[in-house]
Enzyme design. Structure first.
Site, mmCIF file in Angstrom:
data_model
loop_
_atom_site.group_PDB
_atom_site.id
_atom_site.type_symbol
_atom_site.label_atom_id
_atom_site.label_comp_id
_atom_site.label_asym_id
_atom_site.label_seq_id
_atom_site.Cartn_x
_atom_site.Cartn_y
_atom_site.Cartn_z
ATOM 1 N N ASN A 6 4.299 10.012 -13.321
ATOM 2 C CA ASN A 6 3.416 11.545 -13.227
ATOM 3 C C ASN A 6 1.864 11.825 -13.553
ATOM 4 O OD1 ASN A 6 3.329 14.325 -14.009
ATOM 5 N ND2 ASN A 6 5.250 15.254 -14.109
ATOM 6 N N ASP A 8 0.087 13.856 -14.027
ATOM 7 C CA ASP A 8 -0.327 15.562 -14.290
ATOM 8 C C ASP A 8 -1.923 15.543 -15.478
ATOM 9 O OD1 ASP A 8 0.846 16.815 -12.403
ATOM 10 O OD2 ASP A 8 2.180 17.618 -13.801
ATOM 11 N N HIS A 9 -0.971 14.084 -16.702
ATOM 12 C CA HIS A 9 -1.672 14.234 -17.826
ATOM 13 C C HIS A 9 -3.321 13.810 -17.646
ATOM 14 C CE1 HIS A 9 2.257 15.248 -18.716
ATOM 15 N NE2 HIS A 9 2.964 14.322 -17.873
ATOM 16 N N ARG A 17 -12.311 18.147 -20.805
ATOM 17 C CA ARG A 17 -13.705 18.547 -20.720
ATOM 18 C C ARG A 17 -14.335 19.375 -19.752
ATOM 19 N NH1 ARG A 17 -17.540 15.110 -22.538
ATOM 20 N NH2 ARG A 17 -17.270 15.293 -24.960
ATOM 21 N N ARG A 44 0.545 23.800 -11.145
ATOM 22 C CA ARG A 44 1.366 25.136 -11.935
ATOM 23 C C ARG A 44 0.719 26.044 -11.360
ATOM 24 N NH1 ARG A 44 3.840 25.208 -16.655
ATOM 25 N NH2 ARG A 44 4.837 23.595 -17.167
ATOM 26 N N ARG A 48 -3.294 24.833 -14.406
ATOM 27 C CA ARG A 48 -2.977 24.540 -15.380
ATOM 28 C C ARG A 48 -5.140 23.143 -15.640
ATOM 29 N NH1 ARG A 48 1.459 24.142 -19.668
ATOM 30 N NH2 ARG A 48 1.446 26.590 -18.756
ATOM 31 N N HIS A 49 -4.257 22.578 -14.576
ATOM 32 C CA HIS A 49 -4.360 20.951 -15.042
ATOM 33 C C HIS A 49 -4.839 20.166 -13.221
ATOM 34 C CE1 HIS A 49 -0.016 20.198 -14.983
ATOM 35 N NE2 HIS A 49 0.020 20.610 -16.051
ATOM 36 N N GLU A 69 5.881 18.915 -7.650
ATOM 37 C CA GLU A 69 6.740 20.426 -8.666
ATOM 38 C C GLU A 69 6.373 21.276 -8.605
ATOM 39 O OE1 GLU A 69 6.433 19.277 -12.123
ATOM 40 O OE2 GLU A 69 7.548 16.806 -12.037
ATOM 41 N N THR A 99 5.539 22.040 -22.335
ATOM 42 C CA THR A 99 5.917 21.690 -20.470
ATOM 43 C C THR A 99 6.684 21.898 -19.562
ATOM 44 O OG1 THR A 99 6.349 19.533 -20.053
ATOM 45 C CG2 THR A 99 6.572 19.997 -22.103
ATOM 46 N N THR A 100 7.819 21.324 -19.178
ATOM 47 C CA THR A 100 8.961 22.316 -18.050
ATOM 48 C C THR A 100 9.466 21.680 -19.554
ATOM 49 O OG1 THR A 100 7.978 21.723 -16.093
ATOM 50 C CG2 THR A 100 9.809 22.847 -15.662
ATOM 51 N N GLU A 150 17.155 16.538 -9.492
ATOM 52 C CA GLU A 150 15.977 15.812 -11.171
ATOM 53 C C GLU A 150 16.897 16.413 -12.340
ATOM 54 O OE1 GLU A 150 11.675 15.277 -10.596
ATOM 55 O OE2 GLU A 150 12.335 14.610 -12.997
ATOM 56 N N GLY A 214 10.706 13.837 -20.647
ATOM 57 C CA GLY A 214 10.196 13.021 -22.719
ATOM 58 C C GLY A 214 11.345 11.768 -22.753
ATOM 59 N N GLY A 235 6.096 10.296 -17.465
ATOM 60 C CA GLY A 235 4.807 11.083 -17.410
ATOM 61 C C GLY A 235 4.297 10.129 -18.817
ATOM 62 N N GLN A 236 4.004 11.576 -19.637
ATOM 63 C CA GLN A 236 3.604 11.747 -21.070
ATOM 64 C C GLN A 236 3.528 10.463 -21.111
ATOM 65 O OE1 GLN A 236 2.126 13.855 -22.791
ATOM 66 N NE2 GLN A 236 1.088 12.711 -24.394
HETATM 67 N N1 PXP Z 1 10.449 15.524 -13.932
HETATM 68 C C1 PXP Z 1 9.858 16.668 -14.299
HETATM 69 C C2 PXP Z 1 10.363 17.694 -12.703
HETATM 70 C C3 PXP Z 1 8.705 17.218 -14.570
HETATM 71 O O1 PXP Z 1 8.008 18.268 -14.825
HETATM 72 C C4 PXP Z 1 8.466 16.127 -16.105
HETATM 73 C C5 PXP Z 1 6.699 16.576 -16.743
HETATM 74 O O2 PXP Z 1 5.903 17.058 -16.408
HETATM 75 C C6 PXP Z 1 8.447 15.350 -15.598
HETATM 76 C C7 PXP Z 1 9.389 14.867 -14.494
HETATM 77 C C8 PXP Z 1 7.844 13.851 -16.674
HETATM 78 O O3 PXP Z 1 7.425 14.361 -18.308
HETATM 79 P P1 PXP Z 1 7.086 13.681 -19.130
HETATM 80 O O4 PXP Z 1 6.023 13.911 -19.185
HETATM 81 O O5 PXP Z 1 8.530 13.603 -20.217
HETATM 82 O O6 PXP Z 1 7.842 12.237 -19.375
#
Ligand code: PXP
Length: 258
Positions: A6, A8-9, A17, A44, A48-49, A69, A99-100, A150, A214, A235-236
């Site tokens: 993911n 997005d981060h 910035r 989203r 926002r990102h 997503e 976050t979701t 998922e 997570g 992702g994170q």
């Molecule tokens: N799957 C879905 C559907 C999500 O919304 C997210 C968060 O953006 C993730 C996976 C990944 O989560 P994380 O960033 O906590 O790893």
């Protein structure tokens, strides 16, 4: 086990910035080279990102399948149909959330989801539903005739963090902060069992099973060993670790220039 990254981060960092650095597009080749199986992004409603032009460029240029997503909002679904990612994952969305939080309620939004699934299928986009790991949600997913579910691993990840790390650094859905270790261990066992049972039921009902939210370098082993789960979306923790694994070279490159 397949890994969706993911990205997005990366856009979250860029938005701090509001310039074009770091550009999530630059991650595509690295993800492929590093062995990822899929790129995951979230368009989203408040953008926002990830922005529309990010999503378009990522889908057009990604050497890996893109899992987009999105919320069950008609306008967004129409945009997704035009963008044509390999897969759309329908997620709940609240503007005020970081976050979701939690899975999609397939009961409350059944008719709306059914309409969205049909539109996506008519546009040859496979559909995944981001749901809490319960029997009811799996059975409803099967009724909705989607290809994937998922499973939301947020509760598992939060309880794991409460047991093993500094709580004040985590967002969590469990109200009580001062739970005794024994209770947390039982909760962890239960949350993992819910995921495992839901994954097995989903597979029985011919649904492909992904999981995510997570997951990190400490807790992922407890989920990746569940054989009925085919794919994890993370992702994170990956982007957070990359700051440190990449920092030394980034400083050296700048030092050479100055
Ligand atoms: N799957 C879905 C559907 C999500 O919304 C997210 C968060 O953006 C993730 C996976 C990944 O989560 P994380 O960033 O906590 O790893």
């Amino acid at each position: 086990m397949l890994l969706g990254v993911n990205i997005d981060h990366i856009a979250v960092l860029r938005e701090a910035r509001q310039i074009n650095d770091p550009n999530p597009l630059d991650a595509l080749g690295i993800c492929k080279f590093a062995g990822a199986d899929q790129i995951t992004i979230h368009l989203r409603e408040d953008r926002r990102h990830i922005h529309d032009n990010d999503a378009k460029a990522i889908i057009e240029q990604s050497p890996l399948p893109v899992n987009l997503e999105c919320a069950i909002d008609e306008e967004i679904i129409d945009i997704v149909c035009k963008l044509k990612p390999s897969r759309a994952t329908l997620v709940p969305e609240k503007r005020e959330e970081v976050t979701t939080e939690g899975g999609l309620n397939l009961n409350t939004y059944y008719t709306k989801i059914k309409k969205a699934v049909k539109k996506l299928h008519d546009n040859e986009i496979e559909v995944s539903l981001f749901i809490d790991p319960t029997k009811e949600m799996i059975e409803l997913s099967s009724k909705l005739k989607v290809e994937w579910v998922e499973l939301h691993t947020g509760t598992f990840a939060n309880v794991y963090a409460m047991l093993n790390s500094n709580l004040s650094q985590t967002h969590h859905s469990i109200e009580e902060l001062e739970l005794p270790k024994k209770v947390l261990k039982d909760l962890l066992h239960k949350s993992r069992k819910d995921i495992k049972k839901s994954a097995a039921l989903a597979q029985e009902l011919n649904l492909k099973v992904a999981a995510g939210h997570g997951l990190n370098y400490q807790n992922v082993g407890l989920i990746s060993c569940i054989k009925t789960i085919e794919e994890l979306n993370i992702g994170q923790s990956i982007i957070a670790r990359s700051v440190f694994t990449g920092l030394e070279k980034a400083i050296k490159d700048m030092k050479d220039l100055v």
